[in-house]
Structure formats: structure tokens, C-alpha cells
Scaffold this active site. Structure first.
Site, mmCIF file in Angstrom:
data_model
loop_
_atom_site.group_PDB
_atom_site.id
_atom_site.type_symbol
_atom_site.label_atom_id
_atom_site.label_comp_id
_atom_site.label_asym_id
_atom_site.label_seq_id
_atom_site.Cartn_x
_atom_site.Cartn_y
_atom_site.Cartn_z
ATOM 1 N N LYS A 142 -21.301 -1.443 -5.091
ATOM 2 C CA LYS A 142 -21.788 -1.559 -6.475
ATOM 3 C C LYS A 142 -23.028 -0.693 -6.715
ATOM 4 O O LYS A 142 -23.124 -0.011 -7.721
ATOM 5 C CB LYS A 142 -22.167 -3.009 -6.819
ATOM 6 C CG LYS A 142 -21.042 -4.007 -6.810
ATOM 7 C CD LYS A 142 -21.485 -5.355 -7.364
ATOM 8 C CE LYS A 142 -22.648 -5.980 -6.620
ATOM 9 N NZ LYS A 142 -22.339 -6.407 -5.247
ATOM 10 N N ARG A 190 -32.518 -2.814 4.859
ATOM 11 C CA ARG A 190 -33.003 -3.982 4.117
ATOM 12 C C ARG A 190 -33.056 -5.197 5.035
ATOM 13 O O ARG A 190 -32.179 -5.370 5.883
ATOM 14 C CB ARG A 190 -32.054 -4.270 2.936
ATOM 15 C CG ARG A 190 -32.371 -3.430 1.726
ATOM 16 C CD ARG A 190 -31.320 -3.559 0.653
ATOM 17 N NE ARG A 190 -30.895 -4.931 0.379
ATOM 18 C CZ ARG A 190 -30.095 -5.260 -0.635
ATOM 19 N NH1 ARG A 190 -29.647 -4.332 -1.461
ATOM 20 N NH2 ARG A 190 -29.731 -6.512 -0.820
ATOM 21 N N ARG A 195 -25.906 0.374 6.135
ATOM 22 C CA ARG A 195 -26.633 0.835 4.948
ATOM 23 C C ARG A 195 -28.108 1.107 5.253
ATOM 24 O O ARG A 195 -28.749 0.330 5.956
ATOM 25 C CB ARG A 195 -26.527 -0.229 3.843
ATOM 26 C CG ARG A 195 -27.433 0.053 2.652
ATOM 27 C CD ARG A 195 -27.018 -0.699 1.437
ATOM 28 N NE ARG A 195 -27.212 -2.148 1.538
ATOM 29 C CZ ARG A 195 -26.899 -2.980 0.554
ATOM 30 N NH1 ARG A 195 -26.374 -2.542 -0.557
ATOM 31 N NH2 ARG A 195 -27.097 -4.280 0.698
ATOM 32 N N ARG A 222 -24.481 -12.924 -11.662
ATOM 33 C CA ARG A 222 -24.040 -13.356 -10.340
ATOM 34 C C ARG A 222 -23.647 -14.822 -10.322
ATOM 35 O O ARG A 222 -23.219 -15.318 -9.289
ATOM 36 C CB ARG A 222 -25.180 -13.150 -9.359
ATOM 37 C CG ARG A 222 -24.896 -12.102 -8.268
ATOM 38 C CD ARG A 222 -26.119 -12.053 -7.425
ATOM 39 N NE ARG A 222 -26.056 -11.348 -6.208
ATOM 40 C CZ ARG A 222 -26.568 -10.127 -6.017
ATOM 41 N NH1 ARG A 222 -27.035 -9.440 -7.027
ATOM 42 N NH2 ARG A 222 -26.587 -9.615 -4.813
ATOM 43 N N ARG A 228 -24.883 -14.212 2.801
ATOM 44 C CA ARG A 228 -24.719 -13.608 1.473
ATOM 45 C C ARG A 228 -23.258 -13.590 1.056
ATOM 46 O O ARG A 228 -22.929 -13.793 -0.118
ATOM 47 C CB ARG A 228 -25.306 -12.189 1.451
ATOM 48 C CG ARG A 228 -26.832 -12.204 1.456
ATOM 49 C CD ARG A 228 -27.417 -10.857 1.805
ATOM 50 N NE ARG A 228 -27.079 -9.819 0.867
ATOM 51 C CZ ARG A 228 -26.984 -8.528 1.175
ATOM 52 N NH1 ARG A 228 -27.172 -8.119 2.418
ATOM 53 N NH2 ARG A 228 -26.681 -7.655 0.259
HETATM 54 P P1 AMP Z 1 -28.835 -7.030 -4.323
HETATM 55 O O1 AMP Z 1 -29.816 -5.918 -4.187
HETATM 56 O O2 AMP Z 1 -28.084 -6.995 -5.612
HETATM 57 O O3 AMP Z 1 -27.942 -7.183 -3.126
HETATM 58 O O4 AMP Z 1 -29.719 -8.384 -4.373
HETATM 59 C C1 AMP Z 1 -30.524 -8.782 -3.283
HETATM 60 C C2 AMP Z 1 -30.938 -10.235 -3.442
HETATM 61 O O5 AMP Z 1 -31.680 -10.392 -4.663
HETATM 62 C C3 AMP Z 1 -29.785 -11.220 -3.568
HETATM 63 O O6 AMP Z 1 -29.271 -11.618 -2.306
HETATM 64 C C4 AMP Z 1 -30.461 -12.364 -4.322
HETATM 65 O O7 AMP Z 1 -31.309 -13.115 -3.459
HETATM 66 C C5 AMP Z 1 -31.363 -11.620 -5.291
HETATM 67 N N1 AMP Z 1 -30.654 -11.325 -6.580
HETATM 68 C C6 AMP Z 1 -30.360 -10.097 -7.088
HETATM 69 N N2 AMP Z 1 -29.705 -10.202 -8.256
HETATM 70 C C7 AMP Z 1 -29.573 -11.536 -8.490
HETATM 71 C C8 AMP Z 1 -28.967 -12.293 -9.527
HETATM 72 N N3 AMP Z 1 -28.342 -11.707 -10.573
HETATM 73 N N4 AMP Z 1 -29.010 -13.644 -9.421
HETATM 74 C C9 AMP Z 1 -29.623 -14.263 -8.398
HETATM 75 N N5 AMP Z 1 -30.212 -13.615 -7.375
HETATM 76 C C10 AMP Z 1 -30.187 -12.251 -7.410
#
Ligand code: AMP
Length: 218
Positions: free
Chosen positions: A15, A162, A129, A90, A173
Site C-alpha cells: 500500500k 521499522r 522492508r 482501518r 499486526r
Molecule cells: P502503517 O505505517 O500504516 O503500517 O501504520 C503503522 C502503525 O500506526 C499501525 O500498526 C497502527 O499502530 C498505527 N496506525 C496507522 N494508521 C492507523 C489507523 N488508520 N488506525 C489505527 N492505527 C493506525
């Protein structure tokens, strides 16, 4: 009227990479809630302090925090023509909140792009990654390696893994995705703008499928 684009799919499906490219192609802002939260953590802002431990554990940050930052982001002038969301919504609650927010502005969702990939591919992408600590560009140690080891091709920043891309957190996750985010597929599935796109293969191949799907969604 703004037409926003949404990406659905598990962590690691591509994504982030694809949303960055699509945003560039369409000249729209790339709105990654994960990037916004990480920026808040780095700058020591209140929201970041509250979100940091939750993110490290692989769980989701509270809906109200997320809906608040998205609402603020959409009110900025550069969002007027639409944005490319990445990692939002999400949860079903976030999807409802987005519908309400868009209805209030007379905006629409232009396309819901559901990227699909098997579990093995997802774990391989996440564990390999690397992300630029300066500009956020995304690399993979095998499939998209930088020219110089550990250095971003674009800005020279250091590439890092990360914290939440460690195997135990990846498993958590993926479980959170199944429980909280996968139900969004049923939520959007019947809409005419929903598109299922295979996330298999090279980033370029996936991107051309996405561009076609966006065109088809109108
Ligand atoms: P990502 O970079 O999209 O993988 O997001 C990393 C982390 O940020 C996720 O595992 C969540 O802890 C938090 N996070 C990001 N976007 C959301 C969202 N829309 N709702 C809830 N938590 C989020």
C-alpha cells in the site's frame, strides 16, 4: 468536489509504495496515517507520545485520535482536489467516520483499491522492508535495494528497519488486520468504486494494474 482514493489490504501488501506512486502520478497528497503518527512521535507531540507504545506493540491507535488527524488533514487547502489515503480507514468505525466527513464536504471516494497478496509474500515484504529516515521512501533488501547499502537513493538519508517490522510484531499486526481491518472489505465490496487488484509481482506491474483500476473506477 474532491475524489479521495483508498487502499485496502494487509500490512506489507504494498500500500505504501503504491500509494506514494499514485499520489505522485495524480498530483494529489499522499496521506499516510502511519507516517503522520511517526512524525508526531519524532517531534515529541502529545498525540505521538500517546500513540508510540500502541504502535510498537502492533495494535491500532484509537479511532478518535485517527479520525481527528484525518479531519485536520482534509481541511488543509492541498486536499481540495482529493488525497490518496494509505493505512486509513482501518476499522469499520473509521470508515463510517470518513463517510460522514466526506458527506459533510460534498466529497466522494473515487476508488477503493483492495490490494491482495498471500501471507508468505506479505511476511517476506515486511521483513525485508527498509524506510528512509529522512524522506520516507520505501526499499526492500532484495526487490528494491538502494544503489549504496543503507543509503536512500533519493535524498541520501539513512535507511532503517521499522521497529514494528520485527517478526513477532509482524504476526501481531497481521492478526490485528484480520480482526479489525479485513471487515472493511465487506463494507466497501458492493460499491461501484471497489476494485480488487492483485499485489503479486514487481512494483511496476502492480502499479500498472492500479492505474487501470483507477481509470475503470472513473
Ligand atoms: P502503517 O505505517 O500504516 O503500517 O501504520 C503503522 C502503525 O500506526 C499501525 O500498526 C497502527 O499502530 C498505527 N496506525 C496507522 N494508521 C492507523 C489507523 N488508520 N488506525 C489505527 N492505527 C493506525
Amino acid at each position: 468536489m474532491a475524489k479521495h482514493l483508498i487502499f485496502l489490504g494487509a500490512p506489507g501488501v504494498g500500500k505504501g509504495t503504491q500509494a506514494q506512486r499514485l499520489a505522485q502520478l495524480m498530483d494529489l497528497p499522499h496521506v499516510s496515517t502511519g507516517d503522520m503518527l511517526r512524525a508526531s512521535i519524532q517531534s515529541g507531540r502529545e498525540i505521538g507520545l500517546r500513540a508510540a507504545a500502541v504502535m510498537e506493540s502492533g495494535a491500532l491507535v484509537g479511532d478518535e485520535i485517527i479520525i481527528g488527524i484525518v479531519g485536520e488533514r482534509l481541511s488543509l487547502p492541498d486536499a481540495a482536489a482529493g488525497v490518496v489515503f494509505d493505512g486509513f480507514p482501518r476499522t469499520i468505525h473509521q470508515a463510517h467516520a470518513l463517510d460522514t466527513l466526506l458527506a459533510a464536504h460534498g466529497d466522494e471516494i473515487g476508488a477503493v483499491l483492495h490490494l491482495d497478496l498471500d501471507d508468505e509474500g506479505i511476511v517476506e515484504r515486511l521483513s525485508g522492508r527498509r524506510v528512509c529516515s529522512k524522506c520516507g521512501a520505501i526499499y526492500h533488501i532484495r526487490y528494491h535495494a538502494p544503489a549504496a547499502y543503507g543509503v536512500c537513493d533519493l535524498c541520501g538519508g539513512a535507511l532503517l528497519q521499522r521497529d514494528d517490522d520485527q517478526p513477532a510484531i509482524i504476526r501481531k499486526r497481521l492478526a490485528v488486520y484480520q480482526a479489525e481491518t479485513a471487515p472493511l472489505i465487506a463494507y466497501y465490496h458492493e460499491r461501484p468504486t471497489y476494485r480488487l487488484v492483485s499485489g503479486e509481482g514487481e512494483a511496476d506491474e502492480v502499479f500498472s494494474r492500479i492505474v487501470k483500476a483507477v481509470g475503470a473506477a472513473g
